[in-house]
Design a protein around this motif. Structure first.
Motif, short mmCIF file in Angstrom:
data_model
loop_
_atom_site.label_atom_id
_atom_site.label_comp_id
_atom_site.label_asym_id
_atom_site.label_seq_id
_atom_site.Cartn_x
_atom_site.Cartn_y
_atom_site.Cartn_z
N PRO A 1 0.86 -1.41 0.05
CA PRO A 1 0.09 0.05 0.04
C PRO A 1 0.96 1.21 0.08
O PRO A 1 0.45 2.12 -0.68
N TYR A 2 2.05 1.14 0.76
CA TYR A 2 3.00 2.53 0.65
C TYR A 2 4.31 1.60 0.66
O TYR A 2 4.72 0.83 1.56
N ASN A 3 5.16 2.37 -0.03
CA ASN A 3 6.73 1.97 0.03
C ASN A 3 7.22 2.41 1.50
O ASN A 3 7.93 1.63 1.98
N SER A 4 6.52 3.51 2.05
CA SER A 4 7.22 3.86 3.22
C SER A 4 6.81 2.96 4.36
O SER A 4 7.29 3.14 5.83
N LEU A 5 5.97 1.99 4.10
CA LEU A 5 5.66 1.04 5.37
C LEU A 5 7.00 -0.09 5.62
O LEU A 5 6.91 -0.60 6.76
N LEU A 6 7.64 0.24 4.82
CA LEU A 6 9.03 -0.55 4.84
C LEU A 6 9.97 0.32 6.03
O LEU A 6 10.69 -0.60 6.57
N ALA A 7 9.83 1.35 6.26
CA ALA A 7 10.44 2.23 7.06
C ALA A 7 9.94 1.75 8.81
O ALA A 7 11.27 1.32 9.34
N PRO A 8 9.07 1.81 9.05
CA PRO A 8 8.46 1.45 10.42
C PRO A 8 9.09 -0.28 10.59
O PRO A 8 9.44 -0.69 11.87
N PHE A 9 9.03 -1.06 9.68
CA PHE A 9 9.19 -2.43 9.74
C PHE A 9 10.64 -2.58 9.72
O PHE A 9 11.12 -3.69 10.45
N ALA A 10 11.34 -1.87 8.86
CA ALA A 10 12.94 -2.17 8.97
C ALA A 10 13.14 -1.53 10.45
O ALA A 10 14.24 -2.15 10.93
N TYR A 11 12.80 -0.48 11.03
CA TYR A 11 13.05 0.00 12.19
C TYR A 11 12.80 -1.22 13.36
O TYR A 11 13.69 -1.31 14.20
N PHE A 12 11.53 -1.91 13.27
CA PHE A 12 11.47 -2.92 14.05
C PHE A 12 12.33 -4.13 14.00
O PHE A 12 12.81 -4.63 15.02
N PHE A 13 12.76 -4.48 12.72
CA PHE A 13 13.67 -5.78 12.74
C PHE A 13 15.08 -5.36 12.91
O PHE A 13 15.84 -6.08 13.14
N TYR A 14 15.42 -3.83 12.85
CA TYR A 14 16.57 -3.53 13.47
C TYR A 14 16.81 -3.80 14.57
O TYR A 14 17.94 -4.22 15.25
N TYR A 15 15.78 -3.84 15.74
CA TYR A 15 16.12 -4.12 16.90
C TYR A 15 15.58 -5.33 17.46
O TYR A 15 15.70 -5.74 18.66
N HIS A 16 14.89 -6.26 16.46
CA HIS A 16 14.05 -7.38 16.71
C HIS A 16 14.73 -8.32 15.76
O HIS A 16 14.31 -8.41 14.63
N LYS A 17 15.69 -9.08 16.11
CA LYS A 17 16.19 -9.89 15.07
C LYS A 17 15.42 -11.01 14.52
O LYS A 17 15.87 -11.74 13.63
N ASP A 18 14.76 -11.62 15.39
CA ASP A 18 14.02 -12.71 15.02
C ASP A 18 12.38 -12.41 14.49
O ASP A 18 12.14 -11.25 14.75
N LYS A 19 11.81 -13.19 13.96
CA LYS A 19 10.63 -13.02 13.47
C LYS A 19 9.59 -13.03 14.66
O LYS A 19 9.58 -13.67 15.77
N PRO A 20 8.87 -11.92 14.66
CA PRO A 20 7.81 -11.81 15.76
C PRO A 20 6.85 -12.87 15.94
O PRO A 20 6.52 -13.29 15.29
N LEU A 21 6.54 -13.08 17.35
CA LEU A 21 5.78 -14.39 17.58
C LEU A 21 4.44 -13.71 18.56
O LEU A 21 4.60 -12.43 19.17
N GLU A 22 3.53 -14.33 18.55
CA GLU A 22 2.38 -13.91 19.41
C GLU A 22 1.97 -12.66 19.51
O GLU A 22 1.35 -12.01 18.72
N GLN A 23 2.05 -11.89 20.67
CA GLN A 23 1.41 -10.63 20.81
C GLN A 23 2.19 -9.66 19.95
O GLN A 23 1.41 -8.72 19.43
N LYS A 24 3.54 -9.76 19.74
CA LYS A 24 4.19 -8.85 18.69
C LYS A 24 3.89 -8.96 17.33
O LYS A 24 3.33 -8.05 16.78
N GLN A 25 3.41 -10.18 17.26
CA GLN A 25 2.96 -10.50 15.82
C GLN A 25 1.53 -9.86 15.48
O GLN A 25 1.41 -9.23 14.57
N LYS A 26 0.55 -10.14 16.33
CA LYS A 26 -0.51 -9.38 16.46
C LYS A 26 -0.50 -7.94 16.39
O LYS A 26 -1.46 -7.33 15.33
#
Length: 559
Positions: free
Chosen positions: A306-331
């Motif tokens: 929907p937006y190229n810019s969505l990559l920014a907050p998600f890259a920010y998340f994965f910069y600090y969270h090295k693994d795939k999010p599970l359960e609550q974080k995933q939701k």
């Protein structure tokens, strides 16, 4: 900053400074595009004493990414500890002068221009063209090449007819004694220097923020070239069809990680060494975000985001969270994704909203529900009102992502429908199929304002759309497919269509749209953590929120 200083450079000094590496053409300048003929006209102006304009340079000890070669001449780096003068205005003229006076050969694509083939017509009067590239009609010894004129000894010049001697000497002295006008901007910051460049080139293409940052972050010692780094990132993303991510988005990600802001001002003031130090980790975070979009949300290509810019907050998340999010974080992440996508979040004021949204991501990293100041209407009625199909709208792209999540298959044989960036870029794409073909609906006096709706769209292969469906009634072509495909009921589920409950065999368009809007509503609700603010009677999206995202372009696809 010192005030700009006017100065004059003699011919020999100008060429010598270029050859020593003291005068440089920064890489943010456009490619050299002047023709041989235009370069000849410039020399003609010099011989006639016409003004050829002032060069503007930026004198600094900053190291920028620069043009390293001019034709067959490799230009040396700036001597250690010395100032360089980067050309802000006059690149085309300066390059033409250097190439013509040195007689270089410039290769551009498959074409080569030999600047040694610029000649002086010794018979031409002051009112005529003196410098030419066409000597086919000139008599032998009635012309001389520019390089021969500059480098000729007295003996060489005397070999010409005596009637040309005065003119030859005069032309030679005019060039060798010519003073080039130059204004020097001393030791300004790079954003001031590039602002000067942009204002000078107001009639041309303005510098992009990325071009400025390529120049600013270049470091030969650390072998860091942002342009090359970005190209390598895009090559990597191209393998998974996420190569339409813009350089602006990448800069925003770096800036958000370094400063939690991403405006132009903040990006320009990022520390060069901090930028270089974080780059490799940023690439890893971007690739992790892309992998998450593709695997968990099943968004196969970047053109569907929907937006190229969505990559920014998600890259920010994965910069600090090295693994795939599970359960609550995933939701929590999923809820964030769909709120941004369905809510038209980044259709305006993107930079400030991204700065706000990484605070929401910080909450998600701590498994806390962020507070959202916008709500999502999940009702079928809202989808019906706001579902006009334009594949550039973020709201429609979000619903297309829901369709892509189902991994749609062919009506004929259940083969997986391939979705690629290439066909999503085509305005006449046949892969978006109006299930009730528009041509068929026109016959029923149901026109585009009703037929061109997301609830009437399926994702199919080109062959099916062009050759097997055309303008047929759904009952007609689906009856044919039923005979050919015993699993058609199951296959239609991948398009969010219940074959025997949607009015298809009755050609009931109103029932079909109603049922499909209901299904979309259910699918949206499954993806959100609904709150009391998410009413079922919210106001329709504003015009701004419904506009296509500019950088992705808006395409209306027709049958």
């Amino acid at each position: 900053m010192n005030l700009p200083e006017p100065k004059n450079l003699p011919y020999k000094t100008l060429l010598a400074d270029i050859e020593k590496g003291l005068i440089k053409i920064p890489q943010f300048q456009r490619e050299y595009v002047w023709s041989l003929e235009r370069a000849a006209n410039l020399i003609d102006s010099i011989l006639k004493g016409y003004p050829i304009g002032t060069f503007i340079t930026w004198k600094t000890k900053e190291t920028l990414r620069v043009v390293k070669d001019l034709g067959n001449v490799s230009l040396p780096p700036v001597p250690d500890g010395d100032f360089a003068e980067y050309v802000l205005d006059g690149q085309q003229r300066l390059t033409s002068l250097f190439c013509a006076l040195k007689g270089l050969t410039i290769k551009r694509g498959s074409k080569q221009d030999d600047f040694s083939k610029i000649y002086i017509n010794l018979k031409a009067t002051y009112e005529e063209q003196i410098v030419t590239i066409d000597i086919s009609n000139l008599e032998e010894k009635s012309f001389i090449s520019l390089t021969d004129l500059i480098n000729a000894s007295f003996i060489t010049l005397s070999s010409y007819d005596p009637k040309f001697h005065t003119r030859l000497a005069e032309y030679q002295q005019t060039i060798l004694g010519y003073n080039f006008s130059l204004i020097e901007v001393k030791e300004a910051s790079i954003d001031v220097a590039t602002e000067i460049f942009t204002r000078i080139n107001v009639g041309g293409k303005p510098l992009s923020l990325f071009e400025i940052m390529v120049a600013k972050t270049y470091d030969s010692t650390q072998k860091f070239d942002l342009s090359e780094k970005y190209e390598n990132l895009i090559k990597s993303l191209k393998k998974v069809e996420y190569d339409t991510i813009s350089d602006a988005t990448v800069l925003q990600i770096v800036s958000l990680l370094l400063s939690k802001e991403c405006s132009r001002k903040h990006i320009l003031h990022l520390n060069k060494n901090d930028f270089i130090a974080i780059w490799d980790k940023v690439v890893i975070a971007i690739e992790a975000a892309v992998d998450y979009f593709r695997s968990y949300y099943r968004i196969p290509v970047s053109k569907l985001l929907p937006y190229n810019s969505l990559l920014a907050p998600f890259a920010y998340f994965f910069y600090y969270h090295k693994d795939k999010p599970l359960e609550q974080k995933q939701k929590l992440l999923e809820d964030f994704f769909w709120r941004v996508s369905l809510g038209g979040r980044y259709s305006s004021a993107v930079e400030s909203k991204l700065a706000q949204d990484i605070k929401k991501i910080d909450h998600i990293l701590n498994e806390k529900l962020p507070v959202y100041d916008w709500s999502i209407d999940t009702s079928p009625e809202f989808i019906r009102k706001n579902g006009n199909f334009n594949a550039g709208r973020s709201y429609i792209k979000a619903l297309l992502c829901i369709l892509a999540y189902q991994r749609p298959v062919s009506f004929i044989d259940g083969a997986i429908v391939h979705i690629s960036n290439n066909w999503l870029q085509r305005a006449n794409s046949k892969n978006y199929h109006h299930f009730f073909p528009k041509a068929y609906l026109n016959k029923l006096n149901i026109f585009e304002n009703q037929s061109n709706h997301i609830a009437n769209i399926t994702i199919v292969d080109d062959f099916l759309n062009k050759r097997k469906i055309g303008a047929k009634a759904p009952s007609e072509y689906m009856t044919t497919f039923q005979k050919q495909n015993s699993s058609l009921d199951d296959h239609m589920q991948t398009h969010l269509i219940h074959l025997n409950e949607s009015g298809i065999f009755e050609n009931d368009y109103e029932l079909f749209i109603t049922r499909r809007c209901n299904i979309f509503s259910q699918e949206i609700s499954k993806r959100l953590l609904l709150t009391d603010n998410d009413t079922l009677d919210s106001q329709p999206l504003s015009i701004d929120e419904m506009d296509p995202e500019i950088e992705n372009g808006g395409y209306v696809f027709t049958d």
